[in-house]
Enzyme design. Structure first.
Site, PDB file in Angstrom:
ATOM      1  N   GLY A 261       1.061   0.790  -1.680  1.00 35.50           N
ATOM      2  CA  GLY A 261       1.340   0.555  -0.656  1.00 35.50           C
ATOM      3  C   GLY A 261       3.220   2.249  -0.765  1.00 35.50           C
ATOM      4  O   GLY A 261       2.318   2.751  -1.199  1.00 35.50           O
ATOM      5  N   SER A 262       4.131   1.312  -0.237  1.00 32.67           N
ATOM      6  CA  SER A 262       4.950   2.687  -0.190  1.00 32.67           C
ATOM      7  C   SER A 262       5.344   3.273  -2.255  1.00 32.67           C
ATOM      8  O   SER A 262       5.388   2.298  -2.818  1.00 32.67           O
ATOM      9  CB  SER A 262       6.391   2.163   0.081  1.00 32.67           C
ATOM     10  OG  SER A 262       6.929   1.144  -1.080  1.00 32.67           O
ATOM     11  N   THR A 263       5.963   3.735  -1.879  1.00 31.08           N
ATOM     12  CA  THR A 263       6.317   4.605  -3.305  1.00 31.08           C
ATOM     13  C   THR A 263       7.527   3.935  -4.048  1.00 31.08           C
ATOM     14  O   THR A 263       7.644   3.485  -5.206  1.00 31.08           O
ATOM     15  CB  THR A 263       6.731   5.980  -3.568  1.00 31.08           C
ATOM     16  OG1 THR A 263       5.532   6.848  -2.408  1.00 31.08           O
ATOM     17  CG2 THR A 263       6.937   7.065  -4.652  1.00 31.08           C
TER      18      THR A 263
ATOM     19  N   CYS B 212      -0.912   6.193   5.270  1.00 30.36           N
ATOM     20  CA  CYS B 212      -0.778   7.390   4.073  1.00 30.36           C
ATOM     21  C   CYS B 212      -0.791   8.629   3.366  1.00 30.36           C
ATOM     22  O   CYS B 212      -0.219   9.139   3.064  1.00 30.36           O
ATOM     23  CB  CYS B 212      -1.215   6.741   2.622  1.00 30.36           C
ATOM     24  SG  CYS B 212      -2.606   6.294   2.071  1.00 30.36           S
TER      25      CYS B 212
ATOM     26  N   GLU C 252      -1.852   3.279  -5.144  1.00 29.90           N
ATOM     27  CA  GLU C 252      -1.983   4.396  -4.909  1.00 29.90           C
ATOM     28  C   GLU C 252       0.036   4.344  -3.368  1.00 29.90           C
ATOM     29  O   GLU C 252      -0.315   3.232  -3.264  1.00 29.90           O
ATOM     30  CB  GLU C 252      -2.920   3.693  -3.707  1.00 29.90           C
ATOM     31  CG  GLU C 252      -3.583   4.863  -2.426  1.00 29.90           C
ATOM     32  CD  GLU C 252      -2.810   5.556  -1.807  1.00 29.90           C
ATOM     33  OE1 GLU C 252      -2.389   6.248  -1.823  1.00 29.90           O
ATOM     34  OE2 GLU C 252      -2.713   4.290  -1.005  1.00 29.90           O
TER      35      GLU C 252
ATOM     36  N   VAL D 235       8.248   1.059  -3.337  1.00 31.75           N
ATOM     37  CA  VAL D 235       7.509  -0.757  -4.115  1.00 31.75           C
ATOM     38  C   VAL D 235       6.566  -0.457  -5.279  1.00 31.75           C
ATOM     39  O   VAL D 235       6.887  -1.193  -6.023  1.00 31.75           O
ATOM     40  CB  VAL D 235       7.373  -0.998  -3.055  1.00 31.75           C
ATOM     41  CG1 VAL D 235       6.909  -2.699  -3.418  1.00 31.75           C
ATOM     42  CG2 VAL D 235       8.542  -1.937  -2.068  1.00 31.75           C
ATOM     43  N   GLY D 236       6.251   0.677  -5.003  1.00 31.98           N
ATOM     44  CA  GLY D 236       5.110   1.101  -5.939  1.00 31.98           C
ATOM     45  C   GLY D 236       5.863   1.012  -7.562  1.00 31.98           C
ATOM     46  O   GLY D 236       5.337   1.138  -8.571  1.00 31.98           O
TER      47      GLY D 236
END
Length: 486
Positions: free
Chosen positions: A231-233, A287, A253, A235-236
């Site tokens: 997912g997004s950086t 991505c 990722e 939220v990651g």
């Protein structure tokens, strides 16, 4: 009538304990496509209960039996292209070619998982003591918490679960609220039909406002032993912090700010076609999409003219039309976010070469900018839409500096007719993936996939996926009785 789907727990379709549901809305039409159960913390615990109960038998199941399930699931998924195209068009605005690509790659991920079940796992070690055999053995972890995103829903829904399951783990997956069917329930349907035992895979869908609570409950459960997130950086980072707090390994990722570099020895026509594909496939919602096209100054005039002409002619709009290339974004909010990036960049001095302007609902025009200054939001932010920035450079050093001028490091494409030249530049670009004489978007199930820097850590694909979701255990066998000093 909208489709109605429940949670998938312990091999059964069950409603949320609260009885709540969430609407799954089509980004192109704005209509409700499906209604799914909206889980709460109690449902998460039920799903982990089921996964924990199923772990022992699944981990002990013969690898050949696990392999047969994955191979059957791959064939079943291949036969569902029409269903996947319909679901992806309605859930995320995906075009049919993109949906078919999702099916093909996801099916091959399942086949790679099948192969991994019988691959050698472990090593024979040199032992210090005479008569002792030392072994390094790979063993499954237990219950894995998986998070599947919406943008390549079938690919990433399968990738969220395939390697953990192949390694002998059980899984609880939380699919994106934007694609709960395509990246969660549909994947479970296929594996259930293929014979996956009850409880081995569980799917917990949720209301958008409950996402943080559901994720934290899942990661914090002491029976969950690892986390798999794509997912997004932003939220990651949160998921990674939760995992670290509970001392659980995580594969993350995350986002990219990828460059496609057109060197001075590139074929311009090939470079234009490659860059256009790398930027605008799935409306740039990948991505690996090329956010930045870096072109050698000697080719800039020809490349720019041809690239802008090609971008301007791309068909856009209704994802169900066979000729559509740039379909809608995942929602009107996403389209407005891209438009805001363009507006901010132009206000600070950027020039529009193609596209721009206000979106039509969730459809944003394919857009190319140049001269984007460093104080523009777009300079540092992943566009995640049909938007790229074209820049020029004068030598390899400048190209490498531009490509590396980002917190992300996922992938890169280098276009050249000289492989030696391309490889020399590739070695200097700080990304987890690089493609010489190709653009930035590529994914193969047997290859190590993942990024560096803010693009995450850990690798999917082949043996790397199995290693990510298993532990190495040291085991010794003394073939003669050791002698002790007392």
């Amino acid at each position: 009538m909208p489709i109605t789907r429940e949670l998938f727990i312990g091999g059964k379709d069950v409603p949320a304990a609260s009885g709540r549901t969430e609407d799954d809305v089509s980004p192109f039409t704005g209509e409700v496509y499906a209604t799914v159960a909206a889980a709460g913390p109690q449902d998460v615990r039920r799903a982990v209960d089921a996964a924990e109960a199923a772990f022992g038998e699944w981990a002990e199941l013969a690898p050949f039996a696990r392999r047969a399930i994955f191979l059957k699931a791959a064939d079943l998924l291949d036969g569902r292209r029409d269903q996947v195209a319909e679901v992806m068009a309605h859930e995320v605005g995906g075009t049919r070619p993109w949906a078919c690509f999702n099916v093909a790659l996801a099916a091959n991920i399942l086949r790679e998982a099948a192969a991994a079940t019988t691959a050698p796992r472990g090593e024979v070690l040199s032992a210090q003591e005479a008569g002792t055999l030392g072994l390094a053995v790979r063993e499954p972890l237990g219950v894995v918490a998986a998070f599947a995103p919406w943008n390549a829903p079938v690919i990433l829904g399968v990738r969220a679960v395939a390697a953990p399951l192949a390694a002998g783990n059980t899984v609880v997956v939380k699919p994106s609220e934007d694609a709960p069917i395509a990246c969660g329930l549909l994947v479970a349907d296929v594996l259930r039909e293929a014979g996956l035992p009850d409880g081995v895979l569980n799917v917990v869908t949720n209301a958008r406002e409950d996402a943080a609570e559901i994720a934290e409950t899942l990661v914090a459960d002491p029976r969950v032993r690892a986390v798999n997130f794509t997912g997004s950086t932003g939220v990651g980072r949160i998921i990674g912090e939760h995992a670290a707090r509970h001392l659980k390994p995580a594969v993350l990722e995350l986002g990219g700010k990828n460059a496609v570099i057109v060197l001075d020895d590139a074929d311009v026509d090939h470079a234009v076609n490659a860059a256009c594909f790398g930027v605008f496939l799935n409306a740039g919602q990948i991505c690996m999409s090329g956010d930045r096209i870096l072109v050698h100054a000697s080719l800039a005039e020809e490349f720019t003219a041809k690239f802008v002409a090609k971008v301007t002619a791309l068909p856009s709009g209704d994802p169900t039309r066979p000729d559509t290339v740039v379909g809608p974004l995942v929602g009107t909010r996403a389209a407005r976010r891209v438009a805001a990036l363009v507006e901010d960049a132009v206000a600070k001095g950027a020039k529009v070469l193609a596209g721009g302007g206000a979106p039509d609902g969730a459809v944003h025009p394919a857009t190319v900018l140049t001269r984007v200054p460093k104080d523009a939001d777009l300079f540092h932010t992943e566009s995640f839409g049909p938007l790229c920035v074209l820049e020029t450079f004068t030598d390899d050093d400048a190209a490498v500096a531009l490509a590396n001028d980002t917190d992300n490091g996922l992938t890169c494409g280098i276009l050249t007719e000289n492989g030696t030249h391309g490889l020399a530049v590739a070695r200097r670009v700080r990304t987890g993936i690089v493609h010489v004489n190709d653009q930035s978007v590529a994914d193969e199930p047997q290859a190590p996939f993942g990024g560096v820097k803010a693009s995450g850590y850990g690798r999917f694909g082949g043996r790397w996926g199995i290693e990510a979701f298993s532990n190495t255990r040291w085991v010794t066998l003394a073939t003669q009785r050791p002698r002790y000093p007392f």
